[in-house]
Design a protein around this motif. Structure first.
Motif, PDB file in Angstrom:
ATOM      1  N   SER A   1      41.168  53.861 -31.446  1.00 36.31           N
ATOM      2  CA  SER A   1      39.983  53.606 -32.259  1.00 36.31           C
ATOM      3  C   SER A   1      39.262  52.346 -31.774  1.00 36.31           C
ATOM      4  CB  SER A   1      40.390  53.451 -33.727  1.00 36.31           C
ATOM      5  OG  SER A   1      39.229  53.310 -34.515  1.00 36.31           O
TER       6      SER A   1
ATOM      7  N   ILE B   1      36.936  54.191 -27.682  1.00 34.76           N
ATOM      8  CA  ILE B   1      36.311  55.412 -27.175  1.00 34.76           C
ATOM      9  C   ILE B   1      35.180  55.817 -28.118  1.00 34.76           C
ATOM     10  CG2 ILE B   1      38.478  56.155 -26.106  1.00 34.76           C
ATOM     11  CD1 ILE B   1      38.904  58.107 -28.359  1.00 34.76           C
TER      12      ILE B   1
ATOM     13  N   LEU C   1      43.154  58.228 -33.006  1.00 33.62           N
ATOM     14  CA  LEU C   1      42.506  57.063 -33.621  1.00 33.62           C
ATOM     15  C   LEU C   1      43.500  55.908 -33.763  1.00 33.62           C
ATOM     16  CD1 LEU C   1      40.323  58.839 -36.332  1.00 33.62           C
ATOM     17  CD2 LEU C   1      39.543  57.742 -34.203  1.00 33.62           C
TER      18      LEU C   1
ATOM     19  N   ALA D   1      34.264  58.940 -29.293  1.00 34.21           N
ATOM     20  CA  ALA D   1      34.474  59.964 -30.316  1.00 34.21           C
ATOM     21  C   ALA D   1      35.779  60.717 -30.112  1.00 34.21           C
ATOM     22  CB  ALA D   1      33.309  60.964 -30.297  1.00 34.21           C
TER      23      ALA D   1
ATOM     24  N   THR E   1      34.488  54.450 -33.416  1.00 34.19           N
ATOM     25  CA  THR E   1      34.802  55.760 -32.842  1.00 34.19           C
ATOM     26  C   THR E   1      34.452  56.849 -33.846  1.00 34.19           C
ATOM     27  OG1 THR E   1      36.575  54.848 -31.493  1.00 34.19           O
ATOM     28  CG2 THR E   1      36.669  57.197 -31.951  1.00 34.19           C
TER      29      THR E   1
END
Ligand code: TXA
Ligand code: MG
Length: 324
Positions: free
Chosen positions: A158, A161, A154, A163, A2
């Motif tokens: 994390s 995804i 995150l 970003a 990510t």
């Protein structure tokens, strides 16, 4: 992997969204998990990444009221509320227009659509650059505490995804108020960043249905987001604490009760805005600190119910509800 994107990389985030990827983004309330709402695959990936039940519909985000009202049909009350509170932490549930481009899965197959224009400058920049309706539930695993920093996102998502766009900590800290105008009346489906009293000052009385269990919500489908157990830390939560034990972590509001094993102060000055902004970070911190110290539960001092207090208490009651 990510990506953690800085504010300057908003165009890159928009390109990822348009390509059907999932991009978490900051809003003034909490971080959202963005997807192109027209793209059925991207929307399905949102449910998958969150582990969210498919009967629970998503809010669609727009850069302007007119873009929202191109997909969902406003009445005069909706226009007045948009004028007064957008951009801002208010979500309106309205009838879908026949030509609505939002994928049916995003609305969980309902004939209504929840729309909002968020107040965060980076969210607005992203929505403008992407130029598509963006489905955006809170960017946490379903049932867990909502994220108010990029790091919180995150921690939960994390690797699931593409970003996260980093806009710093969210300033409001509790989710938007969800108001149902689709059925003719006005009903509060979720207390949030805009106090219901402020809404009533614009459109008159608003009904306040009581929360229902997940099982009942599944049956009725009227308000799937009202299921009781939600925003749950790992440690059990005890509300309305007037004394505290050494084996407890304390969520304090005003002068802390003496004797807790760990303390997170929501607001020493008993300011509800400050308390809302610090609520979810506090639940996360007490959970981690409590686990580290081997504490038994989180005790919560009383918070007044007026204004933003209604949203804070709603989240705390769900955090304390029996896990379903
Ligand atoms: O502040 C917020 O609203 C954040 C940020 C990212 O915008 N988003 C958010 O989304 O909290 P989510 O998916 O966590 O919560 C959306 C709520 C749920 O309670 C859902 O059931 C309700 O809105 N909802 C969405 N569409 C609806 C609809 N058509 N009818 C009734 N309720 C709806
Ligand atoms: Mg949520």
């Amino acid at each position: 992997m990510t990506l953690l994107l800085a504010a300057a990389e908003v165009e890159r985030a928009a390109a990822l969204l348009r390509a059907g990827e999932l991009v978490a983004f900051p809003t003034e309330t909490v971080y959202g998990l963005g997807a192109d709402a027209r793209n059925g695959r991207a929307v399905a990936a949102v449910f998958e990444a969150k582990g969210r039940p498919h009967f629970n519909p998503l809010i669609c985000h727009f850069a302007e009221a007119e873009a929202a009202f191109a997909e969902a049909l406003p009445d005069d009350r909706a226009r007045a509320l948009a004028e007064r509170f957008w951009p801002g932490p208010l979500t309106l549930v309205l009838p879908r227009r026949p030509a609505c481009r939002v994928d049916l899965l995003a609305g969980a197959g309902l004939d209504t659509l929840a729309v909002r224009v968020p107040a965060h400058p980076l969210a607005l920049a992203l929505l403008r650059a992407a130029d598509v309706p963006v489905a955006g539930p809170s960017a946490n695993r379903s049932g867990q505490v909502s994220p108010t920093t990029a790091q919180h996102v995150l921690d939960g998502l994390s690797g699931r995804i593409a970003a996260v766009l980093d806009g710093g900590p969210c300033t409001v800290g509790v989710e938007s108020t969800v108001l149902d105008l689709a059925a003719g009346g006005a009903a509060l489906l979720r207390p949030g960043g805009v106090p219901v009293e402020a809404i009533e000052a614009v459109i008159g009385p608003v009904a306040r249905p009581i929360p229902v269990s997940a099982a009942a919500a599944t049956r009725t489908l009227r308000s799937p987001g009202m299921m009781l157990s939600h925003y749950a830390p790992v440690l059990p939560v005890r509300l309305e604490a007037t004394e505290v034990a050494a084996e407890e972590a304390l969520l304090a509001f005003g002068e802390p009760l003496p004797g807790a094993g760990a303390i997170w102060q929501l607001s020493a000055a008993r300011d509800l805005r400050e308390a809302a902004a610090r609520l979810f970070a506090g639940l996360r911190w007490l959970d981690a600190e409590g686990a580290r110290l081997g504490l038994a539960r989180i005790a919560v001092m009383p918070v007044p119910q007026a204004g933003l207090g209604a949203a804070i208490n709603d989240r705390l009651e769900r955090a304390a509800a029996p896990r379903e």
